[in-house]
Scaffold this motif. Structure first.
Motif, PDB file in Angstrom:
ATOM      1  N   LYS B 109      22.380  28.542  37.829  1.00 39.89           N
ATOM      2  CA  LYS B 109      22.751  27.771  36.287  1.00 39.89           C
ATOM      3  C   LYS B 109      23.585  28.474  35.443  1.00 39.89           C
ATOM      4  O   LYS B 109      24.500  27.923  34.833  1.00 39.89           O
ATOM      5  N   GLN B 110      23.387  29.814  35.626  1.00 44.62           N
ATOM      6  CA  GLN B 110      24.080  30.690  34.528  1.00 44.62           C
ATOM      7  C   GLN B 110      25.512  30.626  35.014  1.00 44.62           C
ATOM      8  O   GLN B 110      26.541  30.466  34.140  1.00 44.62           O
ATOM      9  N   LYS B 111      25.925  30.689  36.209  1.00 48.16           N
ATOM     10  CA  LYS B 111      27.369  30.890  36.682  1.00 48.16           C
ATOM     11  C   LYS B 111      27.874  29.246  36.335  1.00 48.16           C
ATOM     12  O   LYS B 111      28.982  29.366  35.946  1.00 48.16           O
ATOM     13  N   GLU B 112      27.147  28.049  36.910  1.00 47.95           N
ATOM     14  CA  GLU B 112      27.574  26.863  36.556  1.00 47.95           C
ATOM     15  C   GLU B 112      28.139  26.724  34.866  1.00 47.95           C
ATOM     16  O   GLU B 112      29.153  26.118  34.706  1.00 47.95           O
ATOM     17  N   LEU B 113      27.344  27.290  34.008  1.00 54.91           N
ATOM     18  CA  LEU B 113      27.746  26.912  32.836  1.00 54.91           C
ATOM     19  C   LEU B 113      28.501  27.905  31.964  1.00 54.91           C
ATOM     20  O   LEU B 113      29.199  27.630  31.109  1.00 54.91           O
ATOM     21  N   LEU B 114      28.491  28.943  32.412  1.00 58.46           N
ATOM     22  CA  LEU B 114      29.218  30.157  31.807  1.00 58.46           C
ATOM     23  C   LEU B 114      30.044  31.094  32.546  1.00 58.46           C
ATOM     24  O   LEU B 114      30.971  31.762  31.882  1.00 58.46           O
ATOM     25  N   VAL B 115      30.335  30.899  33.792  1.00 64.18           N
ATOM     26  CA  VAL B 115      31.215  31.573  34.445  1.00 64.18           C
ATOM     27  C   VAL B 115      32.386  30.688  35.121  1.00 64.18           C
ATOM     28  O   VAL B 115      31.927  29.618  35.803  1.00 64.18           O
ATOM     29  N   SER B 116      33.322  30.929  34.931  1.00 68.30           N
ATOM     30  CA  SER B 116      34.534  30.158  35.524  1.00 68.30           C
ATOM     31  C   SER B 116      34.666  30.460  37.067  1.00 68.30           C
ATOM     32  O   SER B 116      34.286  31.410  37.836  1.00 68.30           O
ATOM     33  N   ASN B 118      35.802  30.882  40.622  1.00 72.35           N
ATOM     34  CA  ASN B 118      36.672  32.096  41.248  1.00 72.35           C
ATOM     35  C   ASN B 118      36.605  33.252  40.661  1.00 72.35           C
ATOM     36  O   ASN B 118      37.217  34.126  40.791  1.00 72.35           O
ATOM     37  N   THR B 119      35.518  33.332  39.507  1.00 78.85           N
ATOM     38  CA  THR B 119      35.328  34.721  38.744  1.00 78.85           C
ATOM     39  C   THR B 119      34.300  35.265  39.345  1.00 78.85           C
ATOM     40  O   THR B 119      32.942  34.679  39.383  1.00 78.85           O
ATOM     41  N   LYS B 120      34.398  36.786  39.637  1.00 76.13           N
ATOM     42  CA  LYS B 120      33.175  37.532  40.171  1.00 76.13           C
ATOM     43  C   LYS B 120      32.475  38.027  38.688  1.00 76.13           C
ATOM     44  O   LYS B 120      33.189  38.776  37.947  1.00 76.13           O
ATOM     45  N   ARG B 124      30.368  42.818  36.054  1.00 77.82           N
ATOM     46  CA  ARG B 124      31.393  42.770  35.006  1.00 77.82           C
ATOM     47  C   ARG B 124      30.632  42.640  33.625  1.00 77.82           C
ATOM     48  O   ARG B 124      29.366  42.358  33.670  1.00 77.82           O
ATOM     49  N   HIS B 125      30.849  43.065  32.444  1.00 75.39           N
ATOM     50  CA  HIS B 125      30.261  43.039  31.409  1.00 75.39           C
ATOM     51  C   HIS B 125      29.913  41.571  30.881  1.00 75.39           C
ATOM     52  O   HIS B 125      31.013  40.658  30.886  1.00 75.39           O
ATOM     53  N   CYS B 126      28.692  41.518  30.672  1.00 78.32           N
ATOM     54  CA  CYS B 126      28.118  40.002  30.019  1.00 78.32           C
ATOM     55  C   CYS B 126      28.949  39.649  29.050  1.00 78.32           C
ATOM     56  O   CYS B 126      29.179  38.356  28.848  1.00 78.32           O
ATOM     57  N   TYR B 127      29.460  40.355  27.917  1.00 81.03           N
ATOM     58  CA  TYR B 127      30.101  39.651  26.756  1.00 81.03           C
ATOM     59  C   TYR B 127      31.346  39.414  26.967  1.00 81.03           C
ATOM     60  O   TYR B 127      32.018  38.214  26.578  1.00 81.03           O
ATOM     61  N   ASP B 128      31.992  40.051  28.122  1.00 83.04           N
ATOM     62  CA  ASP B 128      33.265  39.410  28.521  1.00 83.04           C
ATOM     63  C   ASP B 128      33.048  38.211  29.370  1.00 83.04           C
ATOM     64  O   ASP B 128      33.830  37.057  29.137  1.00 83.04           O
ATOM     65  N   ILE B 129      32.273  38.087  30.466  1.00 84.82           N
ATOM     66  CA  ILE B 129      32.085  36.754  31.229  1.00 84.82           C
ATOM     67  C   ILE B 129      31.601  35.558  30.427  1.00 84.82           C
ATOM     68  O   ILE B 129      31.986  34.584  30.577  1.00 84.82           O
ATOM     69  N   TYR B 130      30.274  36.024  29.658  1.00 86.40           N
ATOM     70  CA  TYR B 130      29.658  34.878  29.065  1.00 86.40           C
ATOM     71  C   TYR B 130      30.192  34.491  27.796  1.00 86.40           C
ATOM     72  O   TYR B 130      30.030  33.416  27.219  1.00 86.40           O
ATOM     73  N   CYS B 131      30.718  35.555  26.764  1.00 87.85           N
ATOM     74  CA  CYS B 131      31.226  35.201  25.478  1.00 87.85           C
ATOM     75  C   CYS B 131      32.711  35.376  25.290  1.00 87.85           C
ATOM     76  O   CYS B 131      33.197  34.730  24.176  1.00 87.85           O
TER      77      CYS B 131
END
Lengths: 83, 431
Positions: B109-116, B118-120, B124-131
């Motif tokens: 669910k996290q990946k579906e909503l906030l991770v583009s 093809n992005t691993k 990685r830093h959460c503020y980079d990936i999620y925000c």
């Protein structure tokens, strides 16, 4: 809790480790099917304090649940199949 | 016994001693693995040792240990799969973040909503990936939990245009030291939209009632002011001096403006009941665009109207004309102050399941993101005082809702604005 499994009593009083551990392991091996099938429990009577550590440790690794009860002049270690 | 026989017996004894020593060493090694003491030679002499067969006993015991390990591994795998299924199918986002703010694990669910795609994300830093930021926000709940070791609940956080409610809980090691954070977040974007719509609907109802009441009360005295001032202006025997006549003209002009505002308020409160019929939406669009042709020409605005199919909607044509007129006027006004580049307003119609979709877009300066949610609010305007009452879009929204349709706006600074409204189709599309 009431149990219906037969108690196999092994009296190793007067013996010390490693002999009492080896004898207990031998008993666990020869009664493996009955113990795993929950048809029997193995009750070990020992007056050697070290055995209350070595027998539970080995039996636990083999998948048995262990309880140790101190009686007046000896220990009673009950080994049964882990549910 | 011959000397040769003696030598053989000595060799055999030596060999036996070596073998017994080897057995004792190996048995002691196995016993230490089992966590117990080595064999005591005084208690277990050689013949008893051989008879007891400790290597055989321990070998069989290891067989049971291995069986138990296999069964434990199987159970752990099943439990892990079950937990993973729960982790992935639960309707909230779950992330495990370490002390360096790196993502250790996150659910589907996290990946579906906030991770583009093809992005691993892991590592990685959460503020980079999620925000989408270079460093954590000052009010980041994960930072607070890492610093204080206490759970944090945040009612609302915006991440990548979505709104979330977040709970962060500390992950402690055996010594109680905080080694990471479990972040559980729930997407409340849709809930927020519904709340906003309800708030707007309540506001519209209240303001509509008030506006309708006031408009009625003001209409009569304003009509009298306009009527008497017009009469006085037309009375050639009134002997008005030119400066008085000029002031009267201002009174008439302002009274007319007041009348326009009152009409707007009455439209807004929609005290007139819509009269529904099956109407071709493209005809209404063409008619309204023709009405404004002079405005388009005088402001050098190019119109791009593409209406490929005939779409019939169930609507009040007069009210829908008002909606299209308001939206087109809005687009025209958006170009005020825009010079030196091509100005285009485009109109499109299309089918969207059981609805007909009308899109009116301009390539004007766009609406700032922070005011976009308010543009359908009554009396909300960015125009100078006296230039607009802020009722146009609110009236449009009210009319479309009354037609059981929907309206929304999208805008990008510097690129333009797009208004899209949907109306129930009266029948299947035809060419």
């Amino acid at each position: 809790m009431e149990h219906t499994a037969e108690d196999i009593v092994l009296d190793v009083r007067g013996q010390i480790c490693p002999a009492c551990l080896l004898i207990t392991l031998s008993e666990l091996n020869s009664n493996k099917e009955r113990l795993k099938g929950e048809k029997a429990r193995l009750v070990v009577k020992t007056d050697h304090r070290d055995a209350t550590r070595t027998i539970p440790g080995a039996a636990f690794a083999m998948g048995y649940s262990v309880s140790v009860v101190q009686k007046e002049r000896h220990y009673e270690i009950t080994l049964e199949h882990e549910k | 016994m011959s000397s040769a026989g003696k030598i053989e017996e000595t060799d055999l004894r030596t060999s036996n001693e070596r073998l017994k020593k080897y057995i004792r060493e190996k048995v002691n090694h196995l016993l230490s693995v089992m966590g117990t003491k080595p064999l005591n030679k005084e208690e277990l002499d050689d013949s008893t040792l051989i008879e007891l067969d400790p290597i055989g006993i321990i070998a069989l015991s290891f067989e049971q240990v291995l069986e138990h390990q296999k069964e434990t591994n199987r159970r752990l795998t099943v439990a892990k799969d079950q937990l993973q299924a729960v982790f992935d199918t639960v309707g909230v986002c779950i992330s495990i973040i370490d002390e360096d703010m790196r993502i250790v694990n996150c659910n589907e669910k996290q990946k579906e909503l906030l991770v583009s795609s093809n992005t691993k994300a892991i590592g990685r830093h959460c503020y980079d990936i999620y925000c989408g930021k270079d460093s954590p926000n000052l009010d980041c709940p994960a930072v607070e939990t890492l610093a204080t070791g206490k759970p944090v609940f945040i009612r609302e956080v915006k991440k990548k245009h979505k709104h979330f409610q977040i709970v962060t809980s500390p992950l402690n090691d055996a010594d109680g030291k905080v080694t990471g954070v479990i972040e559980v977040s729930m997407d409340v974007t849709e809930k927020k939209k519904v709340e906003e719509l309800m708030r707007q609907a309540e506001k519209l109802t209240a303001v509509g009632l008030l506006a309708g009441g006031i408009a009625h009360e003001l209409n009569n005295p304003l009509g009298n002011i306009l009527g008497y001032a017009t009469l006085l202006l037309k009375d050639r025997e009134s002997g008005l001096r030119p400066e008085h006549r000029e002031k009267l003209e201002i009174i008439v002009e302002q009274a007319k403006k007041g009348g326009d505002i009152i009409r707007g308020l009455l439209d807004f409160s929609r005290q007139s009941v819509p009269s529904f019929s099956n109407v071709p939406i493209n005809d209404i669009i063409r008619k309204t665009v023709r009405t404004l042709q002079n405005r388009f020409s005088s402001q050098r605005i190019k119109t791009d109207v593409v209406l490929p199919e005939t779409f019939i909607v169930r609507a009040d044509p007069r009210q829908i004309e008002l909606v299209i007129l308001n939206l087109l006027l809005n687009s025209i006004q958006a170009f005020e102050g825009v010079n030196g580049r091509e100005k285009t307003i485009s109109v499109r119609t299309g089918r969207e399941n059981d609805f007909v979709q009308v899109t009116i877009a301009d390539n004007g300066p766009g609406i700032p993101e922070e005011i976009l949610p308010n543009i359908f609010d009554p009396f909300f305007t960015t125009k100078p005082i006296g230039k607009g009452a802020g009722l146009g879009l609110s009236i449009c929204s009210g009319i479309i809702k009354e037609h059981k349709g929907s309206i929304h706006a999208g805008s990008e600074a510097g690129k333009g604005t797009e208004f899209v409204f949907l109306l129930p189709a009266a029948g299947p599309a035809s060419g």
